[in-house]
Design a protein around this motif. Structure first.
Motif, PDB file in Angstrom:
ATOM      1  N   ARG A 160       1.762  -1.573  -3.432  1.00 33.43           N
ATOM      2  CA  ARG A 160       1.545  -2.514  -4.539  1.00 33.43           C
ATOM      3  C   ARG A 160       0.107  -2.450  -5.046  1.00 33.43           C
ATOM      4  O   ARG A 160      -0.145  -2.566  -6.251  1.00 33.43           O
ATOM      5  CB  ARG A 160       1.902  -3.930  -4.083  1.00 33.43           C
ATOM      6  CG  ARG A 160       3.390  -4.106  -3.827  1.00 33.43           C
ATOM      7  CD  ARG A 160       3.755  -5.516  -3.398  1.00 33.43           C
ATOM      8  NE  ARG A 160       5.191  -5.643  -3.189  1.00 33.43           N
ATOM      9  CZ  ARG A 160       5.784  -6.749  -2.778  1.00 33.43           C
ATOM     10  NH1 ARG A 160       5.060  -7.847  -2.537  1.00 33.43           N
ATOM     11  NH2 ARG A 160       7.098  -6.782  -2.605  1.00 33.43           N
ATOM     12  N   SER A 161      -0.842  -2.260  -4.136  1.00 35.44           N
ATOM     13  CA  SER A 161      -2.237  -2.120  -4.534  1.00 35.44           C
ATOM     14  C   SER A 161      -2.431  -0.865  -5.379  1.00 35.44           C
ATOM     15  O   SER A 161      -3.141  -0.889  -6.398  1.00 35.44           O
ATOM     16  CB  SER A 161      -3.132  -2.074  -3.299  1.00 35.44           C
ATOM     17  OG  SER A 161      -4.481  -1.878  -3.657  1.00 35.44           O
ATOM     18  N   LYS A 165      -1.083  -1.503  -8.867  1.00 36.64           N
ATOM     19  CA  LYS A 165      -1.976  -2.355  -9.670  1.00 36.64           C
ATOM     20  C   LYS A 165      -3.181  -1.558 -10.156  1.00 36.64           C
ATOM     21  O   LYS A 165      -3.601  -1.691 -11.307  1.00 36.64           O
ATOM     22  CB  LYS A 165      -2.432  -3.573  -8.858  1.00 36.64           C
ATOM     23  CG  LYS A 165      -1.410  -4.688  -8.798  1.00 36.64           C
ATOM     24  CD  LYS A 165      -1.981  -5.967  -8.215  1.00 36.64           C
ATOM     25  CE  LYS A 165      -2.197  -5.863  -6.737  1.00 36.64           C
ATOM     26  NZ  LYS A 165      -2.603  -7.170  -6.137  1.00 36.64           N
ATOM     27  N   THR A 166      -3.733  -0.722  -9.283  1.00 28.16           N
ATOM     28  CA  THR A 166      -4.871   0.114  -9.672  1.00 28.16           C
ATOM     29  C   THR A 166      -4.467   1.065 -10.794  1.00 28.16           C
ATOM     30  O   THR A 166      -5.217   1.278 -11.754  1.00 28.16           O
ATOM     31  CB  THR A 166      -5.387   0.913  -8.461  1.00 28.16           C
ATOM     32  OG1 THR A 166      -5.808   0.007  -7.443  1.00 28.16           O
ATOM     33  CG2 THR A 166      -6.562   1.804  -8.855  1.00 28.16           C
ATOM     34  N   ALA A 183       1.801  -8.567 -11.053  1.00 22.37           N
ATOM     35  CA  ALA A 183       0.463  -8.004 -10.836  1.00 22.37           C
ATOM     36  C   ALA A 183      -0.607  -8.940 -11.376  1.00 22.37           C
ATOM     37  O   ALA A 183      -1.624  -9.200 -10.708  1.00 22.37           O
ATOM     38  CB  ALA A 183       0.359  -6.629 -11.501  1.00 22.37           C
ATOM     39  N   GLU A 218      -0.881 -12.004  -9.105  1.00 25.65           N
ATOM     40  CA  GLU A 218      -1.569 -11.707  -7.851  1.00 25.65           C
ATOM     41  C   GLU A 218      -3.078 -11.581  -8.051  1.00 25.65           C
ATOM     42  O   GLU A 218      -3.865 -12.069  -7.229  1.00 25.65           O
ATOM     43  CB  GLU A 218      -1.010 -10.418  -7.249  1.00 25.65           C
ATOM     44  CG  GLU A 218       0.395 -10.574  -6.683  1.00 25.65           C
ATOM     45  CD  GLU A 218       1.039  -9.255  -6.316  1.00 25.65           C
ATOM     46  OE1 GLU A 218       0.316  -8.223  -6.309  1.00 25.65           O
ATOM     47  OE2 GLU A 218       2.256  -9.232  -6.029  1.00 25.65           O
ATOM     48  N   ILE A 219      -3.485 -10.957  -9.143  1.00 29.89           N
ATOM     49  CA  ILE A 219      -4.921 -10.810  -9.431  1.00 29.89           C
ATOM     50  C   ILE A 219      -5.551 -12.186  -9.634  1.00 29.89           C
ATOM     51  O   ILE A 219      -6.629 -12.482  -9.103  1.00 29.89           O
ATOM     52  CB  ILE A 219      -5.138  -9.920 -10.677  1.00 29.89           C
ATOM     53  CG1 ILE A 219      -4.747  -8.471 -10.352  1.00 29.89           C
ATOM     54  CG2 ILE A 219      -6.587  -9.993 -11.150  1.00 29.89           C
ATOM     55  CD1 ILE A 219      -4.682  -7.566 -11.558  1.00 29.89           C
TER      56      ILE A 219
END
Length: 225
Positions: free
Chosen positions: A14-15, A18-19, A63, A66-67
């Protein structure tokens, strides 16, 4: 109640996604970003993507959430002791405030991401969500502190809109100018401006009280200004 812990591989996937989203957003409007483009950038298969998200809209929504969750977890905390006095009507309940230095430090550490999310004209979704989240926190602050709130003759919704716009606009400008001022300097500068616009008696509260600057931190900075 049992706390559910995510598999480290899930967190990594997931990271990475998002990146990849942030990277792709530098070039494309959100509506023109495809799942294929995201997965190719993240070096993850489409099958893996759909194990975690229903579709692109679900992914982008989660996303962004979450951020924002991570950001506000780092900058919102109990600030009851920073209020002008101890108010009996709080009945011992904590009042959350926005820690300015935490916010500037957090944004500085992930400046590229925040710059893309806030200053890419084609993608206004994150700014809208940040604005809404800040508005929600200020509304809760007002609801808790209403008995002590200063009456300045301006509707609360206008005060909140002005306050949120000023803060979000300041962050955007700080990023656009390449963060030429340190987080400490920004915190101190905001504190100075807030001090000038504070209104009412020493016992009343305004939305300026929602933004907290550590007095010890400011004292250490004085000799550098």
């Amino acid at each position: 109640m049992m706390v559910k812990h995510l598999d480290p591989r899930v967190i990594k996937t997931r990271s990475s996604l998002k990146t990849a989203l942030i990277s792709v957003m530098q070039q494309y409007k959100i509506e023109n970003i495809s799942v294929q483009k995201i997965t190719e950038t993240a070096h993850i298969t489409r099958g893996t993507f759909y194990l975690h998200y229903k579709d692109k809209r679900d992914f982008i929504s989660r996303a962004m959430t979450e951020i924002l969750d991570d950001f506000f977890d780092a900058v919102i905390d109990d600030g009851t002791d920073s209020l002008p006095e101890h108010y009996a009507f709080l009945n011992g309940h904590a009042v959350n405030v926005f820690y300015l230095n935490n916010a500037f430090n957090y944004i500085e550490k992930d400046a590229q991401m925040f710059n893309v999310l806030l200053n890419t004209q084609e993608n206004g979704l994150f700014e809208h969500e940040l604005y809404a989240r800040m508005t929600g926190y200020l509304n809760r602050f007002y609801d808790q502190m209403k008995p002590a709130f200063a009456d300045i003759g301006v509707p609360i919704n206008i005060q909140i809109a002005f306050t949120v716009s000023a803060y979000v606009g300041l962050i955007k400008n700080w990023l656009i100018e390449g963060m030429i001022y340190t987080p400490h300097y920004m915190t101190g500068s905001v504190h100075k401006m807030i001090s000038l616009v504070s209104a009412g008696s020493p016992k009343t509260v305004t939305f300026t009280n929602f933004f907290y600057s550590d007095p010890q931190l400011l004292a250490r900075q004085t000799n550098n200004w």
